[in-house]
Design an enzyme around this catalytic site. Structure first.
Site, PDB file in Angstrom:
ATOM      1  N   LYS A 104       2.544  -5.401  -2.158  1.00 29.72           N
ATOM      2  CA  LYS A 104       1.584  -6.465  -2.437  1.00 29.72           C
ATOM      3  C   LYS A 104       1.720  -7.654  -1.487  1.00 29.72           C
ATOM      4  CE  LYS A 104      -0.420  -4.587  -6.081  1.00 29.72           C
ATOM      5  NZ  LYS A 104      -1.849  -4.219  -6.076  1.00 29.72           N
ATOM      6  N   GLU A 126      -5.299 -11.857 -10.176  1.00 28.39           N
ATOM      7  CA  GLU A 126      -5.073 -11.050 -11.360  1.00 28.39           C
ATOM      8  C   GLU A 126      -3.837 -10.202 -11.118  1.00 28.39           C
ATOM      9  OE1 GLU A 126      -5.899  -8.229  -8.572  1.00 28.39           O
ATOM     10  OE2 GLU A 126      -7.137 -10.002  -8.894  1.00 28.39           O
ATOM     11  N   SER A 387       5.826   2.533  -3.078  1.00 26.87           N
ATOM     12  CA  SER A 387       5.108   1.258  -3.035  1.00 26.87           C
ATOM     13  C   SER A 387       5.860   0.097  -3.675  1.00 26.87           C
ATOM     14  CB  SER A 387       3.744   1.407  -3.715  1.00 26.87           C
ATOM     15  OG  SER A 387       3.893   1.793  -5.067  1.00 26.87           O
TER      16      SER A 387
END
Length: 401
Positions: A104, A126, A387
Protein backbone atom coordinates in the site's frame (compact mmCIF):
# COMPACT_ATOMS: atom_id res chain seq x y z
CA UNK A 1 -25.12 10.26 -11.31
CA UNK A 2 -23.87 10.57 -14.87
CA UNK A 3 -20.85 9.48 -16.83
CA UNK A 4 -18.85 12.38 -18.16
CA UNK A 5 -17.02 12.04 -21.51
CA UNK A 6 -13.27 12.25 -21.04
CA UNK A 7 -10.49 13.47 -23.29
CA UNK A 8 -9.61 10.66 -25.71
CA UNK A 9 -6.21 9.07 -25.28
CA UNK A 10 -4.43 6.48 -27.42
CA UNK A 11 -5.69 2.98 -26.71
CA UNK A 12 -2.92 0.66 -25.48
CA UNK A 13 -2.62 -2.77 -27.09
CA UNK A 14 -5.03 -5.27 -25.55
CA UNK A 15 -3.48 -6.85 -22.48
CA UNK A 16 -0.46 -4.51 -22.48
CA UNK A 17 -1.55 -2.53 -19.40
CA UNK A 18 -0.16 0.63 -21.00
CA UNK A 19 -0.96 4.32 -20.77
CA UNK A 20 -4.20 6.11 -19.88
CA UNK A 21 -7.19 4.20 -21.27
CA UNK A 22 -9.38 5.96 -23.83
CA UNK A 23 -12.26 7.75 -22.05
CA UNK A 24 -11.22 6.02 -18.84
CA UNK A 25 -12.38 2.66 -20.21
CA UNK A 26 -10.81 -0.78 -20.15
CA UNK A 27 -12.96 -2.44 -22.80
CA UNK A 28 -16.51 -2.06 -21.51
CA UNK A 29 -15.37 -1.42 -17.94
CA UNK A 30 -14.24 1.64 -16.02
CA UNK A 31 -15.45 5.14 -16.80
CA UNK A 32 -16.38 7.95 -14.46
CA UNK A 33 -19.75 7.45 -12.79
CA UNK A 34 -19.79 10.14 -10.16
CA UNK A 35 -22.05 12.69 -8.50
CA UNK A 36 -21.96 16.07 -10.22
CA UNK A 37 -20.06 17.50 -7.29
CA UNK A 38 -17.16 15.06 -7.84
CA UNK A 39 -16.89 15.30 -11.62
CA UNK A 40 -14.63 18.34 -11.54
CA UNK A 41 -12.56 16.92 -8.67
CA UNK A 42 -11.90 13.70 -10.61
CA UNK A 43 -11.00 15.69 -13.73
CA UNK A 44 -8.51 17.79 -11.72
CA UNK A 45 -6.92 14.68 -10.22
CA UNK A 46 -6.61 13.10 -13.67
CA UNK A 47 -4.99 16.14 -15.26
CA UNK A 48 -2.69 16.68 -12.29
CA UNK A 49 -1.52 13.06 -12.33
CA UNK A 50 -0.88 13.08 -16.10
CA UNK A 51 1.23 16.22 -15.70
CA UNK A 52 3.06 14.81 -12.67
CA UNK A 53 3.70 11.43 -14.24
CA UNK A 54 5.30 13.16 -17.24
CA UNK A 55 7.51 15.29 -14.95
CA UNK A 56 10.96 13.76 -14.23
CA UNK A 57 11.13 15.84 -11.06
CA UNK A 58 7.96 14.26 -9.64
CA UNK A 59 9.03 10.77 -10.68
CA UNK A 60 12.46 11.32 -9.15
CA UNK A 61 11.03 12.57 -5.85
CA UNK A 62 8.73 9.54 -5.64
CA UNK A 63 11.56 7.13 -6.49
CA UNK A 64 13.69 8.65 -3.74
CA UNK A 65 10.89 8.34 -1.16
CA UNK A 66 10.27 4.74 -2.19
CA UNK A 67 13.96 4.00 -1.71
CA UNK A 68 14.86 5.89 1.46
CA UNK A 69 11.52 5.75 3.28
CA UNK A 70 9.71 2.65 2.01
CA UNK A 71 12.81 0.48 1.49
CA UNK A 72 12.59 -0.34 -2.20
CA UNK A 73 13.57 -2.38 -4.06
CA UNK A 74 12.06 -5.32 -2.22
CA UNK A 75 13.82 -8.68 -2.64
CA UNK A 76 12.78 -11.67 -4.71
CA UNK A 77 13.01 -14.58 -2.27
CA UNK A 78 13.18 -18.22 -3.41
CA UNK A 79 10.94 -20.36 -1.20
CA UNK A 80 13.37 -23.25 -1.19
CA UNK A 81 11.81 -25.75 1.23
CA UNK A 82 8.25 -25.15 0.07
CA UNK A 83 9.34 -25.39 -3.57
CA UNK A 84 10.87 -28.79 -2.90
CA UNK A 85 7.66 -29.98 -1.26
CA UNK A 86 5.46 -28.71 -4.09
CA UNK A 87 7.64 -29.69 -7.03
CA UNK A 88 7.69 -26.17 -8.47
CA UNK A 89 10.13 -23.27 -8.20
CA UNK A 90 8.34 -20.63 -6.14
CA UNK A 91 9.68 -17.08 -5.81
CA UNK A 92 8.15 -14.49 -3.48
CA UNK A 93 8.13 -10.79 -4.30
CA UNK A 94 8.49 -9.43 -0.77
CA UNK A 95 6.14 -6.44 -0.45
CA UNK A 96 5.77 -7.48 3.19
CA UNK A 97 9.24 -6.03 3.75
CA UNK A 98 8.31 -2.46 2.81
CA UNK A 99 7.90 0.17 5.51
CA UNK A 100 4.40 -0.22 7.03
CA UNK A 101 4.37 -3.87 5.95
CA UNK A 102 2.51 -4.00 2.64
CA UNK A 103 2.39 -2.81 -0.97
CA UNK A 104 0.00 0.00 0.00
CA UNK A 105 2.84 2.44 0.71
CA UNK A 106 3.80 2.52 -3.01
CA UNK A 107 0.47 4.00 -4.06
CA UNK A 108 0.01 6.26 -1.05
CA UNK A 109 3.39 7.98 -1.30
CA UNK A 110 2.62 8.79 -4.93
CA UNK A 111 -0.85 10.14 -4.18
CA UNK A 112 0.40 12.10 -1.17
CA UNK A 113 3.05 13.78 -3.32
CA UNK A 114 0.35 14.52 -5.89
CA UNK A 115 -1.90 16.03 -3.22
CA UNK A 116 0.93 18.31 -2.10
CA UNK A 117 1.57 19.31 -5.71
CA UNK A 118 -2.15 20.17 -6.05
CA UNK A 119 -2.11 22.29 -2.89
CA UNK A 120 -4.28 19.94 -0.85
CA UNK A 121 -3.68 19.79 2.90
CA UNK A 122 -5.59 16.64 3.87
CA UNK A 123 -5.81 13.02 2.71
CA UNK A 124 -9.08 11.09 2.87
CA UNK A 125 -8.90 7.30 2.68
CA UNK A 126 -10.86 4.11 3.18
CA UNK A 127 -9.37 0.94 4.60
CA UNK A 128 -10.37 -2.66 5.21
CA UNK A 129 -7.41 -4.58 6.59
CA UNK A 130 -5.99 -1.30 7.86
CA UNK A 131 -2.79 -1.43 5.79
CA UNK A 132 -3.93 1.31 3.41
CA UNK A 133 -5.00 3.40 6.37
CA UNK A 134 -1.63 2.95 8.05
CA UNK A 135 0.17 3.85 4.82
CA UNK A 136 -2.01 6.95 4.41
CA UNK A 137 -1.39 8.04 7.99
CA UNK A 138 2.34 7.44 7.49
CA UNK A 139 2.56 9.49 4.30
CA UNK A 140 0.50 12.29 5.85
CA UNK A 141 2.83 12.47 8.84
CA UNK A 142 5.88 12.43 6.57
CA UNK A 143 4.65 15.26 4.34
CA UNK A 144 2.88 17.36 6.97
CA UNK A 145 -0.68 16.61 5.86
CA UNK A 146 -3.80 15.77 7.84
CA UNK A 147 -5.41 12.35 7.39
CA UNK A 148 -8.96 11.07 7.85
CA UNK A 149 -9.47 7.33 7.42
CA UNK A 150 -12.87 5.64 7.16
CA UNK A 151 -13.01 2.04 8.41
CA UNK A 152 -15.88 -0.36 8.91
CA UNK A 153 -16.79 -1.05 12.52
CA UNK A 154 -16.33 -4.79 12.00
CA UNK A 155 -12.85 -4.26 10.56
CA UNK A 156 -11.93 -1.94 13.44
CA UNK A 157 -12.65 -4.83 15.79
CA UNK A 158 -10.56 -7.41 13.93
CA UNK A 159 -7.72 -5.05 13.00
CA UNK A 160 -7.21 -3.26 16.32
CA UNK A 161 -3.41 -3.12 15.92
CA UNK A 162 -3.64 -1.14 12.70
CA UNK A 163 -6.25 1.19 14.18
CA UNK A 164 -3.82 1.99 16.99
CA UNK A 165 -1.01 2.56 14.48
CA UNK A 166 -3.13 5.00 12.47
CA UNK A 167 -4.07 6.99 15.54
CA UNK A 168 -0.49 7.03 16.83
CA UNK A 169 0.56 8.48 13.48
CA UNK A 170 -1.95 11.29 13.94
CA UNK A 171 -4.79 10.16 11.69
CA UNK A 172 -8.46 10.46 12.55
CA UNK A 173 -10.14 7.04 12.24
CA UNK A 174 -13.86 7.30 11.53
CA UNK A 175 -15.93 4.14 12.31
CA UNK A 176 -18.49 3.21 9.65
CA UNK A 177 -21.57 1.57 11.15
CA UNK A 178 -23.75 1.15 8.04
CA UNK A 179 -24.29 -1.92 5.87
CA UNK A 180 -21.83 -4.75 6.36
CA UNK A 181 -19.52 -2.43 8.35
CA UNK A 182 -16.58 -3.48 6.16
CA UNK A 183 -14.56 -2.18 3.19
CA UNK A 184 -17.44 -1.54 0.78
CA UNK A 185 -19.22 0.71 3.24
CA UNK A 186 -16.01 2.45 4.29
CA UNK A 187 -15.38 3.31 0.63
CA UNK A 188 -18.92 4.66 0.24
CA UNK A 189 -18.57 6.88 3.32
CA UNK A 190 -15.16 8.17 2.24
CA UNK A 191 -16.53 9.17 -1.16
CA UNK A 192 -19.52 10.90 0.46
CA UNK A 193 -17.18 12.83 2.74
CA UNK A 194 -15.04 13.92 -0.22
CA UNK A 195 -18.10 15.53 -1.83
CA UNK A 196 -17.99 18.30 0.77
CA UNK A 197 -14.22 18.58 1.00
CA UNK A 198 -12.86 18.67 -2.56
CA UNK A 199 -11.41 22.15 -2.10
CA UNK A 200 -8.80 21.21 0.49
CA UNK A 201 -8.70 17.39 0.45
CA UNK A 202 -7.49 14.64 -1.84
CA UNK A 203 -9.24 11.26 -1.81
CA UNK A 204 -6.47 8.66 -1.68
CA UNK A 205 -8.20 5.52 -2.99
CA UNK A 206 -6.36 2.39 -1.96
CA UNK A 207 -7.04 0.07 -4.90
CA UNK A 208 -7.60 0.00 -8.67
CA UNK A 209 -11.28 0.89 -8.25
CA UNK A 210 -13.31 4.10 -8.32
CA UNK A 211 -13.93 6.67 -11.04
CA UNK A 212 -11.32 7.50 -13.65
CA UNK A 213 -8.41 8.28 -13.22
CA UNK A 214 -8.03 6.13 -10.09
CA UNK A 215 -7.87 2.61 -11.62
CA UNK A 216 -5.13 3.64 -14.03
CA UNK A 217 -3.34 5.96 -11.58
CA UNK A 218 -3.17 3.38 -8.78
CA UNK A 219 -1.99 0.70 -11.21
CA UNK A 220 0.80 2.98 -12.41
CA UNK A 221 1.87 3.75 -8.84
CA UNK A 222 1.92 0.01 -8.06
CA UNK A 223 3.70 -0.88 -11.31
CA UNK A 224 6.97 -0.62 -9.40
CA UNK A 225 6.23 -4.12 -8.05
CA UNK A 226 6.02 -5.69 -11.50
CA UNK A 227 8.89 -3.69 -12.99
CA UNK A 228 11.22 -4.69 -10.17
CA UNK A 229 10.09 -8.32 -10.30
CA UNK A 230 10.56 -8.42 -14.08
CA UNK A 231 14.19 -7.28 -13.75
CA UNK A 232 14.81 -9.64 -10.83
CA UNK A 233 13.36 -12.62 -12.71
CA UNK A 234 15.47 -11.76 -15.76
CA UNK A 235 18.56 -12.04 -13.56
CA UNK A 236 17.40 -15.13 -11.65
CA UNK A 237 15.66 -17.35 -14.20
CA UNK A 238 17.17 -19.01 -17.24
CA UNK A 239 14.00 -18.28 -19.22
CA UNK A 240 13.95 -14.65 -18.05
CA UNK A 241 10.26 -14.71 -17.06
CA UNK A 242 8.34 -17.13 -14.82
CA UNK A 243 5.75 -19.54 -16.17
CA UNK A 244 3.10 -18.17 -13.80
CA UNK A 245 2.64 -14.82 -12.04
CA UNK A 246 0.23 -15.03 -9.09
CA UNK A 247 -1.25 -12.41 -6.76
CA UNK A 248 -4.26 -12.07 -4.48
CA UNK A 249 -7.13 -9.85 -5.63
CA UNK A 250 -9.63 -7.80 -3.64
CA UNK A 251 -10.01 -4.56 -5.54
CA UNK A 252 -6.77 -5.70 -7.10
CA UNK A 253 -3.96 -3.15 -6.75
CA UNK A 254 -1.06 -5.45 -5.86
CA UNK A 255 -2.12 -7.81 -8.64
CA UNK A 256 -2.47 -4.97 -11.17
CA UNK A 257 0.97 -3.64 -10.27
CA UNK A 258 2.52 -7.09 -10.53
CA UNK A 259 0.73 -8.05 -13.75
CA UNK A 260 1.78 -4.76 -15.38
CA UNK A 261 5.38 -5.93 -15.38
CA UNK A 262 4.55 -9.18 -17.19
CA UNK A 263 1.49 -8.45 -19.37
CA UNK A 264 3.63 -8.35 -22.52
CA UNK A 265 5.37 -11.66 -21.77
CA UNK A 266 4.27 -15.30 -22.13
CA UNK A 267 3.79 -15.59 -18.34
CA UNK A 268 0.34 -16.81 -17.28
CA UNK A 269 -1.32 -14.29 -14.97
CA UNK A 270 -3.43 -15.66 -12.10
CA UNK A 271 -5.50 -13.53 -9.72
CA UNK A 272 -6.70 -15.26 -6.55
CA UNK A 273 -9.91 -14.03 -4.90
CA UNK A 274 -11.62 -14.96 -1.67
CA UNK A 275 -14.41 -17.51 -2.17
CA UNK A 276 -16.85 -15.06 -0.61
CA UNK A 277 -15.71 -12.02 -2.54
CA UNK A 278 -15.15 -13.31 -6.07
CA UNK A 279 -16.02 -10.31 -8.25
CA UNK A 280 -13.90 -11.36 -11.22
CA UNK A 281 -14.75 -15.05 -11.00
CA UNK A 282 -18.50 -14.76 -10.39
CA UNK A 283 -19.51 -11.09 -10.59
CA UNK A 284 -21.90 -9.47 -13.03
CA UNK A 285 -21.70 -6.14 -14.81
CA UNK A 286 -22.69 -3.25 -12.57
CA UNK A 287 -21.68 0.15 -11.24
CA UNK A 288 -20.29 0.81 -7.76
CA UNK A 289 -18.01 3.46 -6.28
CA UNK A 290 -17.77 5.39 -9.52
CA UNK A 291 -16.86 2.71 -12.03
CA UNK A 292 -18.43 0.01 -14.20
CA UNK A 293 -17.03 -3.42 -13.43
CA UNK A 294 -17.93 -6.90 -12.17
CA UNK A 295 -19.72 -7.07 -8.82
CA UNK A 296 -21.54 -9.65 -6.73
CA UNK A 297 -25.27 -8.91 -7.12
CA UNK A 298 -28.64 -10.41 -6.31
CA UNK A 299 -31.41 -11.08 -8.82
CA UNK A 300 -32.54 -7.45 -8.62
CA UNK A 301 -29.08 -6.10 -9.37
CA UNK A 302 -28.38 -5.01 -5.80
CA UNK A 303 -24.79 -5.37 -4.55
CA UNK A 304 -24.55 -8.33 -2.18
CA UNK A 305 -22.33 -8.62 0.86
CA UNK A 306 -18.89 -10.13 0.40
CA UNK A 307 -17.10 -12.24 2.99
CA UNK A 308 -13.48 -13.12 3.62
CA UNK A 309 -11.39 -13.95 6.64
CA UNK A 310 -8.96 -11.44 5.09
CA UNK A 311 -10.38 -7.95 5.60
CA UNK A 312 -8.57 -6.64 2.52
CA UNK A 313 -10.38 -9.13 0.26
CA UNK A 314 -13.80 -8.45 1.77
CA UNK A 315 -15.00 -6.47 -1.27
CA UNK A 316 -17.90 -7.42 -3.59
CA UNK A 317 -16.20 -6.50 -6.85
CA UNK A 318 -12.97 -6.10 -8.74
CA UNK A 319 -11.18 -3.23 -10.46
CA UNK A 320 -12.25 -2.58 -14.07
CA UNK A 321 -8.89 -3.45 -15.62
CA UNK A 322 -9.02 -6.88 -14.00
CA UNK A 323 -12.49 -7.41 -15.48
CA UNK A 324 -11.04 -6.47 -18.88
CA UNK A 325 -8.04 -8.79 -18.49
CA UNK A 326 -10.46 -11.59 -17.63
CA UNK A 327 -12.53 -10.95 -20.76
CA UNK A 328 -9.40 -10.86 -22.92
CA UNK A 329 -8.29 -14.18 -21.46
CA UNK A 330 -5.01 -12.52 -20.51
CA UNK A 331 -5.52 -13.23 -16.81
CA UNK A 332 -7.29 -16.05 -15.04
CA UNK A 333 -9.19 -15.52 -11.78
CA UNK A 334 -9.69 -18.31 -9.25
CA UNK A 335 -11.03 -18.56 -5.69
CA UNK A 336 -9.76 -19.89 -2.37
CA UNK A 337 -11.66 -20.60 0.86
CA UNK A 338 -10.92 -19.19 4.30
CA UNK A 339 -9.71 -22.57 5.51
CA UNK A 340 -7.30 -22.98 2.59
CA UNK A 341 -5.86 -19.52 3.25
CA UNK A 342 -5.28 -20.24 6.94
CA UNK A 343 -3.57 -23.53 6.16
CA UNK A 344 -1.37 -21.82 3.58
CA UNK A 345 -0.34 -19.14 6.06
CA UNK A 346 0.72 -21.79 8.57
CA UNK A 347 2.58 -23.76 5.93
CA UNK A 348 4.62 -20.76 4.78
CA UNK A 349 5.45 -19.88 8.37
CA UNK A 350 6.69 -23.40 9.08
CA UNK A 351 8.64 -23.96 5.86
CA UNK A 352 10.10 -20.51 5.15
CA UNK A 353 9.88 -18.62 8.44
CA UNK A 354 7.53 -16.03 6.92
CA UNK A 355 4.12 -15.18 8.38
CA UNK A 356 2.07 -13.73 5.51
CA UNK A 357 -0.98 -11.52 5.62
CA UNK A 358 -4.14 -13.57 5.15
CA UNK A 359 -4.70 -11.73 1.86
CA UNK A 360 -1.40 -13.03 0.48
CA UNK A 361 -2.10 -16.46 1.93
CA UNK A 362 -4.97 -16.78 -0.56
CA UNK A 363 -2.51 -16.55 -3.45
CA UNK A 364 -0.24 -19.11 -1.81
CA UNK A 365 -3.18 -21.43 -1.16
CA UNK A 366 -3.92 -21.55 -4.88
CA UNK A 367 -0.25 -22.30 -5.66
CA UNK A 368 -0.33 -25.18 -3.17
CA UNK A 369 -3.59 -26.53 -4.57
CA UNK A 370 -2.55 -26.12 -8.20
CA UNK A 371 0.79 -27.85 -7.63
CA UNK A 372 -1.04 -30.75 -6.01
CA UNK A 373 -3.65 -31.27 -8.72
CA UNK A 374 -1.38 -30.70 -11.73
CA UNK A 375 -2.71 -27.27 -12.64
CA UNK A 376 0.88 -26.17 -12.10
CA UNK A 377 3.05 -28.72 -13.94
CA UNK A 378 6.05 -30.11 -12.06
CA UNK A 379 9.09 -27.89 -12.48
CA UNK A 380 7.08 -24.75 -13.27
CA UNK A 381 8.48 -21.41 -12.19
CA UNK A 382 6.04 -19.32 -10.17
CA UNK A 383 6.34 -15.71 -9.08
CA UNK A 384 3.95 -14.82 -6.26
CA UNK A 385 3.56 -11.36 -4.77
CA UNK A 386 3.59 -11.53 -0.99
CA UNK A 387 1.60 -8.34 -0.61
CA UNK A 388 1.79 -7.94 3.17
CA UNK A 389 2.99 -9.35 6.47
CA UNK A 390 0.83 -11.21 8.94
CA UNK A 391 1.28 -9.14 12.11
CA UNK A 392 -2.18 -7.62 11.69
CA UNK A 393 -3.82 -11.07 11.46
CA UNK A 394 -2.24 -12.66 14.53
CA UNK A 395 -5.37 -12.26 16.68
CA UNK A 396 -7.52 -13.86 13.98
CA UNK A 397 -5.10 -16.75 13.52
CA UNK A 398 -4.76 -17.20 17.28
CA UNK A 399 -8.51 -17.84 17.56
CA UNK A 400 -8.37 -20.49 14.83
CA UNK A 401 -5.18 -22.41 15.56
Amino acid sequence: MREVPLRREPVPPDGAMGGPPARGRFGEYGGRYAPESLVEACREVGEAFRDAWADPGFRGALARLLAVHAGRPTPLTPALRLSEELGVRLYLKREDLTHTGSHKINNVLGQALLATRMGRRRLIAETGAGQHGVATATAAALLGLEATVFMGERDIERQALNVFRMRMLGAEVVPVTTGSRTLKDATSEAMRHWVGATGDSHYCIGSVVGPDPYPWMVRELQRVIGDEARAQCAAELRTGVPDHVVACVGGGSNAAGTFAGFADTPARLVGVEAEGGAGAARGRLGVLHGCRSLFLQDGDGQITQAHSIAAGLDYPGVGPEHAHLRDLGRARYVTVTDDEAVRAAVRLARTEGIVPALESAHALAWVIRAAGDGDLPAGSTVLMTLSGRGDKDVSTLKELL
